[in-house]
Scaffold this active site. Structure first.
Site, PDB file in Angstrom:
ATOM      1  N   ASP A  16      13.981  63.243  65.106  1.00 29.56           N
ATOM      2  CA  ASP A  16      13.675  62.642  63.811  1.00 29.56           C
ATOM      3  C   ASP A  16      14.985  62.206  63.153  1.00 29.56           C
ATOM      4  O   ASP A  16      16.076  62.575  63.611  1.00 29.56           O
ATOM      5  CB  ASP A  16      12.942  63.669  62.949  1.00 29.56           C
ATOM      6  CG  ASP A  16      12.475  63.099  61.622  1.00 29.56           C
ATOM      7  OD1 ASP A  16      12.137  61.897  61.579  1.00 29.56           O
ATOM      8  OD2 ASP A  16      12.446  63.851  60.634  1.00 29.56           O
ATOM      9  N   ASP A  39      15.184  61.205  59.117  1.00 28.81           N
ATOM     10  CA  ASP A  39      15.210  61.651  57.727  1.00 28.81           C
ATOM     11  C   ASP A  39      15.199  63.171  57.669  1.00 28.81           C
ATOM     12  O   ASP A  39      14.287  63.820  58.193  1.00 28.81           O
ATOM     13  CB  ASP A  39      13.997  61.104  56.968  1.00 28.81           C
ATOM     14  CG  ASP A  39      13.995  59.588  56.895  1.00 28.81           C
ATOM     15  OD1 ASP A  39      15.029  59.027  56.509  1.00 28.81           O
ATOM     16  OD2 ASP A  39      12.964  58.973  57.238  1.00 28.81           O
TER      17      ASP A  39
END
Length: 258
Positions: A8, A10
């Protein structure tokens, strides 16, 4: 050799416009070890080029557009595979990244009897868009969400994300969207396919128990939770499942141990 890495962004690599400690050295280790990797993000606002340039501006060099897959890309791929019409149309609540990906797979953007209403995070979302989306769904357009995230980590705290917009439209229509992005394991499978790897040979790294970790787990991947984003140790214990590894940030991950 470490397994293929799906990470990921963020809350893992950055928060808003601020690089998370350890992220630069983590990416350098991936590149130097030639570990296959892909950044997978529920962010549907930006294109792979946008994300590459953003990381470059934060000091992370050496990446290509092929190192990214976004919820917008996954949503466009899903709709292309699902749709049999020659000239499919969609009404979009979201940014240029999502619109661009839909154009790339042959969709037209329309407010007149569209086949789909596709919803992502939008900084310009307002009452008129809400009213239009509700009307089109009530008239038969299929309701699609890019991702369910209710909040996004940014520098200084959190901000509303796609899930809040989806919730408003769902409340008004009484219909639930089909969500393509995490935690739907479909997006994890698309990422593994892009890497040319089997899910069992992939490791999912993320900061959210309810999207990254559960999505990776359900796809058959090992999972790594980092505490640099949304999830705290206290929140982690509230879930009936757990990650394989937990680190304060990606800088603490030993690729050889995965």
């Amino acid at each position: 050799m470490a397994k293929s890495i799906i990470s990921d962004m963020d809350g893992v690599i950055y928060r808003g416009k601020q690089l998370i400690p350890g992220a630069k050295t983590f990416v350098q280790r991936l590149l130097e070890s030639q570990t296959p990797f892909l950044f997978l993000t529920n962010n549907a606002e930006q294109t792979p080029l946008d994300l590459k340039l953003k990381l470059a501006s934060l000091g992370i060099e050496g990446l290509s557009e092929d190192n990214f897959i976004t919820a917008a890309m996954a949503t466009a791929m899903f709709l292309k595979n699902q749709n049999q019409k020659q000239h499919a149309t969609a009404y979009v609540v979201g940014g240029g990244g999502l619109i661009n990906e839909l154009y790339n797979v042959g969709f037209s953007i329309s407010e007149s009897n569209p086949d789909y209403v596709v919803v992502a995070k939008s900084s310009t979302f307002g009452y008129e868009q809400l009213k239009k989306a509700v009307r089109l769904i009530d008239q038969g357009a299929k309701f699609i969400g890019t991702n369910p995230d209710m909040i996004d980590p940014v520098e200084g705290g959190l901000e509303p994300a796609a899930g809040t917009i989806l919730a408003a439209i769902s409340a008004a229509t009484g219909k639930k969207p089909y969500i393509v992005g995490k935690p739907n394991s479909l997006m994890m499978m698309l990422a593994a396919r892009k890497l040319g790897a089997h899910p069992e040979d992939c490791v999912m790294i993320g900061d959210r128990m309810d999207t990254d970790i559960v999505g990776g787990m359900e796809a058959g991947m090992k999972t790594v939770l980092v505490l640099s984003g949304v999830t705290t140790p206290e929140i982690m214990t509230q879930f009936p499942y757990k990650p394989d590894f937990v680190h304060d940030d990606v800088g603490g991950i030993d690729l050889a141990a995965l």
